[in-house]
Scaffold this active site. Structure first.
Site, PDB file in Angstrom:
ATOM      1  N   ARG A   1       0.862  -1.171   0.000  1.00 42.04           N
ATOM      2  CA  ARG A   1       0.000   0.000   0.000  1.00 42.04           C
ATOM      3  C   ARG A   1       0.903   1.226   0.000  1.00 42.04           C
ATOM      4  O   ARG A   1       2.044   1.176   0.463  1.00 42.04           O
ATOM      5  CB  ARG A   1      -0.892   0.022   1.249  1.00 42.04           C
TER       6      ARG A   1
ATOM      7  N   LYS B   1      -2.539  -2.829   7.757  1.00 42.62           N
ATOM      8  CA  LYS B   1      -3.772  -2.419   8.431  1.00 42.62           C
ATOM      9  C   LYS B   1      -3.985  -3.246   9.691  1.00 42.62           C
ATOM     10  O   LYS B   1      -3.729  -4.442   9.719  1.00 42.62           O
ATOM     11  CB  LYS B   1      -4.967  -2.593   7.495  1.00 42.62           C
TER      12      LYS B   1
ATOM     13  N   HIS C   1      -2.759   2.794  -5.934  1.00 41.36           N
ATOM     14  CA  HIS C   1      -3.329   1.563  -5.376  1.00 41.36           C
ATOM     15  C   HIS C   1      -3.604   0.528  -6.464  1.00 41.36           C
ATOM     16  O   HIS C   1      -3.612  -0.674  -6.197  1.00 41.36           O
ATOM     17  CB  HIS C   1      -4.613   1.866  -4.601  1.00 41.36           C
TER      18      HIS C   1
ATOM     19  N   ARG D   1      -0.948  -2.068  -6.697  1.00 40.66           N
ATOM     20  CA  ARG D   1      -1.095  -3.176  -5.738  1.00 40.66           C
ATOM     21  C   ARG D   1      -2.085  -4.206  -6.281  1.00 40.66           C
ATOM     22  O   ARG D   1      -1.871  -5.411  -6.203  1.00 40.66           O
ATOM     23  CB  ARG D   1      -1.553  -2.617  -4.390  1.00 40.66           C
TER      24      ARG D   1
ATOM     25  N   HIS E   1      -4.167  -9.431   3.680  1.00 37.33           N
ATOM     26  CA  HIS E   1      -5.613  -9.431   3.865  1.00 37.33           C
ATOM     27  C   HIS E   1      -5.981 -10.294   5.063  1.00 37.33           C
ATOM     28  O   HIS E   1      -5.502 -11.421   5.201  1.00 37.33           O
ATOM     29  CB  HIS E   1      -6.331  -9.985   2.626  1.00 37.33           C
TER      30      HIS E   1
ATOM     31  N   TYR F   1      -9.939 -10.939  -6.604  1.00 40.85           N
ATOM     32  CA  TYR F   1      -9.026 -10.982  -7.746  1.00 40.85           C
ATOM     33  C   TYR F   1      -9.343 -12.157  -8.669  1.00 40.85           C
ATOM     34  O   TYR F   1      -9.004 -12.112  -9.850  1.00 40.85           O
ATOM     35  CB  TYR F   1      -7.577 -11.051  -7.258  1.00 40.85           C
TER      36      TYR F   1
END
Length: 309
Positions: free
Chosen positions: A162, A185, A255, A258, A281, A290
């Protein structure tokens, strides 16, 4: 709003936010969004019931209250996606508070989230992703800035970082190792392999940078024109100029690199679980988006190439 909500309730909200920051590692922007969402809900309840709102009244929140709140925010123009995010924040607050105060929050937790179509990631084609890296460098006026911008976008595409993660790198990583330990995150750590191309790009930037990056291991690796930490908006601007030069769509943002990293790995036969780990994730369902992108791309190729009778 401060007159309509009791000090105990304001203290409870502050306690929940502190809990998210300390234990879950929530980012500052996330905390601000949660605070705004829950504060808006509490203000709604106070107005909805026409009385000051305290912990006791909060415990009596009904399904009817929840339906009225969702109707109010949708009527005010919030999208289904935004309403779902707000509801998620409210549920998180109630779940935490009910565990501390020992009351039944079923009426709130059972509220149905508005349905919405999740947006699919919009990656770049492989040749476009590679072209962006070179073009970003060409847009810069100074050699060291060109090297810096190229290094950042190489990390985004080559390592799936990110933009905030790339900006968090320090002088201690000036000589990029074979793997990076990235805190993403929610404070979640992951190990990311570093391609030789990314190592070379960062080394080129460090060599040309007019500021003592290597000698300041605690300072930001990527610097702005005055030596301070690089503002990510400058990378967004560099991408904007590059996509204009290459004729790419507005979705070609930092982004998107990514997204491209993940999509191209999947297209090359990458394992979905491994890609989940590389991206950081928390849920596999996030990474599974994806697979939909890949399927959509295959259908597009099919539609263009299939010899119809």
């Amino acid at each position: 709003m401060s007159l309509a909500i009791s000090p105990a309730l304001r203290e409870a909200l502050a306690g929940w936010l502190s809990h998210l920051k300390a234990l879950d590692g929530a980012a500052a922007n996330t905390l601000r969004a949660y605070e705004a969402d829950v504060s808006g809900f509490l203000a709604f309840l106070a107005v909805h019931h026409g009385e000051a709102l305290g912990l006791g009244r909060l415990k009596d929140t009904s399904q009817s209250d929840m339906r009225a709140f969702l109707a109010q925010i949708r009527g005010a123009g919030s999208s289904a996606r935004s309403a779902a995010r707000t509801l998620s924040a409210v549920k998180g607050f109630y779940r935490w508070l009910s565990e501390r105060e020992g009351f039944d929050a079923t009426a709130v937790l059972a509220a149905r989230s508005p349905r919405y179509q999740r947006k699919l990631p919009r990656p770049l084609a492989e040749d476009a992703a590679r072209a962006v890296i070179g073009t970003v460098a060409e847009m810069a006026r100074e050699d060291w800035v060109a090297a810096r911008d190229a290094a950042v976008v190489t990390l985004l595409y080559g390592c799936g970082l990110r933009i905030s993660e790339a900006m968090s790198l320090t002088g201690a990583e000036a000589r990029l190792p074979a793997v990076l330990r990235i805190r993403g995150k929610g404070g979640k750590e992951r190990i990311v392999p570093v391609l030789p191309a990314a190592q070379a790009a960062v080394a080129d930037y460090v060599r040309l940078c007019p500021f003592p990056v290597v000698d300041e291991p605690a300072a930001a690796l990527f610097r702005g024109a005055r030596g301070g930490a690089l503002n990510p908006r400058l990378i967004a601007r560099a991408m904007e100029l590059a996509r204009g030069a290459l004729g790419l769509p507005a979705s070609a943002t930092p982004h998107a690199l990514r997204h491209s990293f993940a999509t191209h790995l999947l297209a090359a036969g990458g394992d979905l679980r491994a890609i989940q780990e590389l991206l950081g994730h928390a849920s596999l369902s996030t990474t599974q988006a994806y697979t939909a992108v890949d399927a959509a791309r295959l259908m597009e190729v099919y539609e263009k190439a299939h010899p119809r009778a």
